[in-house]
Design a protein around this motif. Structure first.
Motif, PDB file in Angstrom:
ATOM      1  N   LEU A 187       0.840  -1.277   0.042  1.00 34.58           N
ATOM      2  CA  LEU A 187       0.001   0.076  -0.066  1.00 34.58           C
ATOM      3  C   LEU A 187       0.971   1.426  -0.166  1.00 34.58           C
ATOM      4  O   LEU A 187       0.536   2.228  -0.761  1.00 34.58           O
ATOM      5  CB  LEU A 187      -0.848  -0.204   1.411  1.00 34.58           C
ATOM      6  N   TYR A 188       1.952   1.230   0.871  1.00 34.96           N
ATOM      7  CA  TYR A 188       2.902   2.500   0.654  1.00 34.96           C
ATOM      8  C   TYR A 188       3.466   2.462  -0.481  1.00 34.96           C
ATOM      9  O   TYR A 188       3.337   3.705  -1.075  1.00 34.96           O
ATOM     10  CB  TYR A 188       3.748   2.060   1.861  1.00 34.96           C
ATOM     11  N   ARG A 189       3.851   1.669  -1.089  1.00 31.55           N
ATOM     12  CA  ARG A 189       4.535   1.549  -2.468  1.00 31.55           C
ATOM     13  C   ARG A 189       3.426   2.245  -3.663  1.00 31.55           C
ATOM     14  O   ARG A 189       3.655   3.189  -4.639  1.00 31.55           O
ATOM     15  CB  ARG A 189       5.151   0.343  -3.203  1.00 31.55           C
ATOM     16  N   VAL A 190       2.330   1.744  -3.580  1.00 30.50           N
ATOM     17  CA  VAL A 190       1.091   2.268  -4.491  1.00 30.50           C
ATOM     18  C   VAL A 190       0.876   3.816  -4.112  1.00 30.50           C
ATOM     19  O   VAL A 190       0.703   4.545  -5.232  1.00 30.50           O
ATOM     20  CB  VAL A 190      -0.197   1.502  -4.154  1.00 30.50           C
ATOM     21  N   ASN A 191       0.976   4.164  -2.773  1.00 33.94           N
ATOM     22  CA  ASN A 191       0.686   5.353  -2.546  1.00 33.94           C
ATOM     23  C   ASN A 191       1.774   6.390  -3.197  1.00 33.94           C
ATOM     24  O   ASN A 191       1.641   7.559  -3.491  1.00 33.94           O
ATOM     25  CB  ASN A 191       0.470   5.835  -1.267  1.00 33.94           C
ATOM     26  N   ILE A 242       5.988  18.280  10.549  1.00 36.64           N
ATOM     27  CA  ILE A 242       5.910  17.084  11.086  1.00 36.64           C
ATOM     28  C   ILE A 242       6.474  15.796  10.703  1.00 36.64           C
ATOM     29  O   ILE A 242       7.206  15.140  11.066  1.00 36.64           O
ATOM     30  CB  ILE A 242       4.209  16.583  11.364  1.00 36.64           C
ATOM     31  N   SER A 243       6.427  15.620   9.346  1.00 37.83           N
ATOM     32  CA  SER A 243       7.163  14.766   8.227  1.00 37.83           C
ATOM     33  C   SER A 243       8.464  14.815   8.525  1.00 37.83           C
ATOM     34  O   SER A 243       9.247  13.773   8.426  1.00 37.83           O
ATOM     35  CB  SER A 243       6.540  14.644   6.996  1.00 37.83           C
ATOM     36  N   ALA A 244       8.812  16.233   8.352  1.00 37.14           N
ATOM     37  CA  ALA A 244      10.300  16.573   8.407  1.00 37.14           C
ATOM     38  C   ALA A 244      10.984  16.084   9.680  1.00 37.14           C
ATOM     39  O   ALA A 244      12.360  15.542   9.733  1.00 37.14           O
ATOM     40  CB  ALA A 244      10.468  17.986   8.124  1.00 37.14           C
ATOM     41  N   MET A 245      10.225  16.167  10.808  1.00 38.66           N
ATOM     42  CA  MET A 245      10.839  15.840  12.107  1.00 38.66           C
ATOM     43  C   MET A 245      11.010  14.402  12.267  1.00 38.66           C
ATOM     44  O   MET A 245      11.994  13.891  12.673  1.00 38.66           O
ATOM     45  CB  MET A 245      10.011  16.231  13.080  1.00 38.66           C
ATOM     46  N   LEU A 246       9.950  13.544  11.637  1.00 43.14           N
ATOM     47  CA  LEU A 246      10.164  12.297  11.709  1.00 43.14           C
ATOM     48  C   LEU A 246      11.168  11.704  10.647  1.00 43.14           C
ATOM     49  O   LEU A 246      11.789  10.767  11.238  1.00 43.14           O
ATOM     50  CB  LEU A 246       8.803  11.472  11.246  1.00 43.14           C
ATOM     51  N   LEU A 247      11.444  12.184   9.623  1.00 40.08           N
ATOM     52  CA  LEU A 247      12.403  11.813   8.661  1.00 40.08           C
ATOM     53  C   LEU A 247      13.813  12.157   9.233  1.00 40.08           C
ATOM     54  O   LEU A 247      14.923  11.710   8.726  1.00 40.08           O
ATOM     55  CB  LEU A 247      12.413  12.805   7.513  1.00 40.08           C
ATOM     56  N   GLN A 248      13.966  13.069  10.220  1.00 41.34           N
ATOM     57  CA  GLN A 248      15.444  13.047  11.046  1.00 41.34           C
ATOM     58  C   GLN A 248      15.506  11.675  11.794  1.00 41.34           C
ATOM     59  O   GLN A 248      16.929  11.564  12.267  1.00 41.34           O
ATOM     60  CB  GLN A 248      15.536  14.205  11.844  1.00 41.34           C
ATOM     61  N   PHE A 249      14.540  11.069  12.251  1.00 41.35           N
ATOM     62  CA  PHE A 249      14.801   9.647  13.040  1.00 41.35           C
ATOM     63  C   PHE A 249      14.504   8.327  12.637  1.00 41.35           C
ATOM     64  O   PHE A 249      14.582   7.262  13.076  1.00 41.35           O
ATOM     65  CB  PHE A 249      14.044   9.727  14.393  1.00 41.35           C
ATOM     66  N   GLN A 250      13.713   8.472  11.238  1.00 43.94           N
ATOM     67  CA  GLN A 250      13.312   7.328  10.663  1.00 43.94           C
ATOM     68  C   GLN A 250      13.792   7.212   9.198  1.00 43.94           C
ATOM     69  O   GLN A 250      13.712   8.213   8.524  1.00 43.94           O
ATOM     70  CB  GLN A 250      11.542   7.136  10.987  1.00 43.94           C
ATOM     71  N   ASP A 251      13.233   5.910   8.614  1.00 42.54           N
ATOM     72  CA  ASP A 251      13.635   5.862   7.375  1.00 42.54           C
ATOM     73  C   ASP A 251      12.231   6.368   6.569  1.00 42.54           C
ATOM     74  O   ASP A 251      11.138   6.558   7.177  1.00 42.54           O
ATOM     75  CB  ASP A 251      13.981   4.383   6.978  1.00 42.54           C
ATOM     76  N   GLU A 252      12.116   6.443   5.301  1.00 41.73           N
ATOM     77  CA  GLU A 252      11.210   7.171   4.544  1.00 41.73           C
ATOM     78  C   GLU A 252       9.691   6.408   4.763  1.00 41.73           C
ATOM     79  O   GLU A 252       8.609   6.941   5.276  1.00 41.73           O
ATOM     80  CB  GLU A 252      11.252   7.062   3.148  1.00 41.73           C
ATOM     81  N   GLU A 253       9.706   4.984   4.636  1.00 41.88           N
ATOM     82  CA  GLU A 253       8.358   4.249   4.783  1.00 41.88           C
ATOM     83  C   GLU A 253       7.896   4.248   6.198  1.00 41.88           C
ATOM     84  O   GLU A 253       6.947   4.508   6.777  1.00 41.88           O
ATOM     85  CB  GLU A 253       8.600   2.796   4.604  1.00 41.88           C
TER      86      GLU A 253
END
Length: 298
Positions: free
Chosen positions: A71-75, A150-161
């Motif tokens: 589902l992630y890849r489709v989106n 929000i998403s930028a903060m998360l990307l500092q600590f997690q991979d994209e998916e």
């Protein structure tokens, strides 16, 4: 710094590291059962070390909404398709808020412009893709100002998916009532309840806001849309998220009341426009420890 002061500081640093390691070892594996314990509160209110955030934030956010890899890849693919569609024809027909995808390139540039780690080419590309993927996943909502932080903060600590899954879960847990037009009645009730909390915790501010016709819904929306990341600098935002993720949805109330308590004197002397501007971007020299202490007492 004297030798004795340096020794004390080193002891404090070592103690904090040990507490963070114990938090990761004993609290995070049983998060739902131990999040209310003294160690969790101490680590989160005093601020995690970076390694702890990397290992714990995804657990603290949770996966109430699970996003399968397919589902992630489709989106991701659909998000790219929407960008190409509206870039080539901004007037193309739309059923929801998909056209908001055109705001994303500038939104990526707007996130913490003074922080270089947010603006290398790869990070900006990943952030743009994540935001486009969200628009594809929730075309009824589309992109909204604040989601970029929000998403930028998360990307500092997690991979994209993982960051995408966390974005969806944060939206569901914290933002949907404020952002989703279908939830406007619930958000109205939320604001009324927050007003009652102000009567208890910051009555002078509440009275001043009423006298000056300050709409608390405007303030809460601005804070909630970015989960407080936009009103403070990056370092302070991380501290606020440690508290927010510990406390859950009530964390918004605790942090918001903590801010109003901290600046009660200034806010009571401001007109409505000044209040909105001040709370949208808090002073750069914010005492984050004092704010955390104020929030913990709510």
């Amino acid at each position: 710094m004297s030798g004795f002061q340096a020794w004390l500081e080193q002891r404090r640093k070592k103690k904090r590291e040990n507490e963070n390691m114990e938090f990761l070892r004993s609290v995070i594996p049983a998060w739902q059962y131990k999040r209310e314990g003294n160690l969790a509160k101490k680590v989160c209110y005093e601020g995690m070390i970076p390694y702890t955030r990397i290992k714990s934030w995804n657990v603290m956010i949770g996966t109430e909404v699970r996003i399968a890899a397919k589902l992630y890849r489709v989106n991701v693919k659909n998000g790219k398709g929407l960008r190409e569609k509206f870039t080539s024809n901004p007037d193309a027909p739309t059923e929801g808020n998909e056209k908001s995808i055109l705001q994303i390139p500038q939104a990526v540039k707007d996130v913490y412009p003074e922080e270089s780690s947010f603006h290398d080419a790869r990070f900006e590309r990943d952030l743009q893709e994540l935001l486009e993927t969200f628009v594809a996943y929730r075309p009824d909502i589309g992109y909204f100002d604040g989601l970029n932080y929000i998403s930028a903060m998360l990307l500092q600590f997690q991979d994209e998916e993982s960051a995408f899954t966390s974005t969806v879960n944060l939206f569901t847990q914290y933002l949907s009532n404020a952002v989703d037009p279908e939830m406007k009645d619930k958000f109205k009730e939320y604001c009324a309840a927050f007003g009652s909390a102000m009567d208890e915790e910051v009555p002078d501010v509440r009275s001043a806001f009423q006298d000056n016709k300050v709409d608390i819904a405007v303030i809460l929306k601005d804070w909630i849309y970015s989960l407080f990341t936009r009103c403070v600098n990056f370092e302070d935002a991380k501290r606020l998220w440690d508290i927010l993720l510990l406390e859950g949805s009530f964390g918004i109330v605790k942090i918001a009341l903590g801010i109003l308590k901290m600046f009660a004197g200034e806010l009571c002397d401001m007109r409505s426009k000044e209040v909105y501007a001040f709370l949208k971007h808090l002073p750069a020299k914010l005492d984050i420890d004092e704010l955390a202490k104020g929030g913990s007492g709510v």
